[in-house]
Design a protein around this motif. Structure first.
Motif, PDB file in Angstrom:
ATOM      1  N   SER A  28       0.917  -1.135  -0.128  1.00  0.00           N
ATOM      2  CA  SER A  28      -0.174   0.637   0.123  1.00  0.00           C
ATOM      3  C   SER A  28       0.816   1.552  -0.094  1.00  0.00           C
ATOM      4  O   SER A  28       1.439   1.302   0.916  1.00  0.00           O
ATOM      5  N   VAL A  30      -0.446   4.340  -1.269  1.00  0.00           N
ATOM      6  CA  VAL A  30      -1.491   5.862  -1.858  1.00  0.00           C
ATOM      7  C   VAL A  30      -1.437   6.674  -0.815  1.00  0.00           C
ATOM      8  O   VAL A  30      -1.193   7.804  -1.204  1.00  0.00           O
ATOM      9  N   ALA A  31      -1.051   6.230   1.024  1.00  0.00           N
ATOM     10  CA  ALA A  31      -1.060   7.478   1.310  1.00  0.00           C
ATOM     11  C   ALA A  31       1.000   7.857   1.766  1.00  0.00           C
ATOM     12  O   ALA A  31       0.420   9.582   0.823  1.00  0.00           O
ATOM     13  N   PHE A  33       2.563   8.203  -1.888  1.00  0.00           N
ATOM     14  CA  PHE A  33       2.283   8.616  -3.094  1.00  0.00           C
ATOM     15  C   PHE A  33       2.258  10.199  -2.447  1.00  0.00           C
ATOM     16  O   PHE A  33       1.709  11.739  -3.359  1.00  0.00           O
ATOM     17  N   ASP A  34       0.545   9.872  -1.865  1.00  0.00           N
ATOM     18  CA  ASP A  34      -0.463  10.896  -2.504  1.00  0.00           C
ATOM     19  C   ASP A  34       0.068  12.328  -1.355  1.00  0.00           C
ATOM     20  O   ASP A  34      -0.453  13.284  -1.482  1.00  0.00           O
ATOM     21  N   ALA A  35       0.218  12.327  -0.129  1.00  0.00           N
ATOM     22  CA  ALA A  35       1.961  12.813   0.396  1.00  0.00           C
ATOM     23  C   ALA A  35       2.991  13.659  -0.249  1.00  0.00           C
ATOM     24  O   ALA A  35       3.573  14.754  -0.105  1.00  0.00           O
ATOM     25  N   THR A  37       4.367  16.336  -3.021  1.00  0.00           N
ATOM     26  CA  THR A  37       4.746  17.378  -4.139  1.00  0.00           C
ATOM     27  C   THR A  37       3.687  16.592  -5.403  1.00  0.00           C
ATOM     28  O   THR A  37       3.992  15.500  -6.116  1.00  0.00           O
ATOM     29  N   SER A  38       3.435  17.233  -6.888  1.00  0.00           N
ATOM     30  CA  SER A  38       2.922  17.409  -7.941  1.00  0.00           C
ATOM     31  C   SER A  38       4.782  17.203  -8.474  1.00  0.00           C
ATOM     32  O   SER A  38       4.665  15.776  -9.475  1.00  0.00           O
ATOM     33  N   LYS A  41       5.571  13.639  -7.520  1.00  0.00           N
ATOM     34  CA  LYS A  41       5.170  12.122  -8.162  1.00  0.00           C
ATOM     35  C   LYS A  41       5.743  12.534  -9.218  1.00  0.00           C
ATOM     36  O   LYS A  41       6.000  11.046  -9.723  1.00  0.00           O
ATOM     37  N   HIS A  45       7.167   8.281 -10.626  1.00  0.00           N
ATOM     38  CA  HIS A  45       6.631   8.160 -11.746  1.00  0.00           C
ATOM     39  C   HIS A  45       7.987   8.180 -12.783  1.00  0.00           C
ATOM     40  O   HIS A  45       7.364   6.888 -13.749  1.00  0.00           O
ATOM     41  N   ASP A 331       7.500   6.703   3.898  1.00  0.00           N
ATOM     42  CA  ASP A 331       6.697   7.111   4.918  1.00  0.00           C
ATOM     43  C   ASP A 331       6.987   7.884   5.748  1.00  0.00           C
ATOM     44  O   ASP A 331       8.063   7.857   6.884  1.00  0.00           O
TER      45      ASP A 331
END
Length: 350
Positions: A28, A30-31, A33-35, A37-38, A41, A45, A331
């Motif tokens: 997991s 998601v948390a 990755f969502d934290a 910045t653009s 990310k 990627h 994390d």
């Protein structure tokens, strides 16, 4: 762990394999990755795409059949769109055999090849060749892929990685008796050192053309392609340097590195990617070593990366390195806890 013994039958070998059930875990992210910045990310990627593009390099380094097995797994998945119950109904292959194939596929993908990552021993599908042939009949491409690798897929020997012989194989050394002569092997390493060619991103191929002169080709990973005589080992033996090994994969990696460089967090990351790109482009490991000196100075990045020919453990000579691509996202909460624990270490440990 499986060990080959001459008295093993095919069935007893398969029974042993059934004890090795893959463990499946969901990662997991998601948390974390969502934290980001653009920009972070996008960096993660593109670096992930670079790492994934190296998968086929690893497969090629593991065994001659590994890329074909990978393609077969993907072809069967596409043929049923991941609906394995539907594939069972279409082919008449029961779900127990489908599950055996999926167990093999999971183990293969987890190890990035058909040899266990820790121990380097070969594992064989628990689904029978007949049932797998019926599954592959679902599409012409899957049938063609299986035909190309079926013998190697199921044969018990070689059953481990190591110096090529009847029991072991190494995709770092191509051609008959590539490592038969210790004198040649030593002379090749000496010539490479003299010419400033590092071994980590190379493979070695031996051939004897009709003229009787034994040729050792040093295949160097790079996008750029050319060949040149590197040294004369003896009157009837020569060493050539051939650049362009893993060319297609490295082209994709270089393209992803250029995209990632548009989203770096600091100048050090930009310089790191520039030197990684140049190293993969021309095969120069001096440039790669320079990039790693930059990498260690990029302290506690939000997105951590490892990319390149770095792990020599699978080479029987211990000098050629397996490609590795890793992208990790810190994390924040767990990092804070671990940092506090580290600060308390001197008080907790007498």
């Amino acid at each position: 762990m499986l060990q080959h013994q001459s008295e093993y039958t095919w069935m007893s070998f398969m029974i042993s394999f059934r004890m090795l059930q893959p463990q499946i875990f969901q990662l997991s992210v998601v948390a974390a990755f969502d934290a980001l910045t653009s920009s972070e990310k996008l960096y993660a990627h593109h670096m992930s795409r670079a790492a994934w593009a190296g998968t086929r390099i690893i497969l090629r380094q593991v065994s001659p059949e590994a890329n074909g097995i990978f393609d077969l797994i993907i072809a069967l998945h596409h043929a049923c769109d991941g609906q394995w119950e539907a594939l069972s109904q279409r082919t008449g292959v029961g779900m127990p055999d489908i599950d055996r194939f999926l167990d093999y596929a999971a183990t293969f993908l987890s190890n990035v090849g058909n040899y266990i990552g820790s121990g380097d021993q070969k594992f064989i599908p628990d689904i029978s060749p007949e049932s797998l042939t019926r599954l592959a009949a679902v599409s012409p491409s899957a049938t063609q892929l299986l035909d190309g690798i079926k013998v190697q897929l199921y044969q018990q020997l070689p059953n481990c990685l190591g110096v090529p012989n009847g029991l072991a194989q190494s995709a770092y050394y191509l051609g008959n008796d590539c490592l038969k002569s210790p004198e040649d092997t030593s002379a090749i390493l000496s010539a490479m050192e003299k010419k400033g060619v590092f071994p980590e991103n190379t493979r070695l191929r031996k051939s004897t053309p009709p003229d009787g002169i034994t040729v050792y080709d040093l295949l160097q990973a790079s996008v750029q392609q050319d060949e040149s005589d590197l040294d004369i080992l003896a009157a009837d033996k020569k060493l050539r340097l051939i650049r362009g090994d893993h060319k297609q994969e490295l082209e994709k990696i270089c393209a992803s590195l250029l995209s990632a460089s548009q989203n770096v967090a600091n100048p050090a990351q930009n310089q790191l990617l520039t030197e990684l790109h140049d190293s993969f482009l021309n095969g120069d490991l001096n440039t790669y070593r320079s990039s790693q000196r930059i990498w260690v100075k990029d302290k506690a990045p939000r997105v951590e990366t490892v990319l390149g020919f770095v792990e020599p453990y699978r080479d029987p000579l211990g000098v050629r390195a397996e490609f590795e691509g890793i992208v990790g996202i810190a994390d924040t909460k767990e990092t804070f806890v671990l940092r506090k624990l580290a600060e308390m270490g001197s008080r907790l440990i007498p």
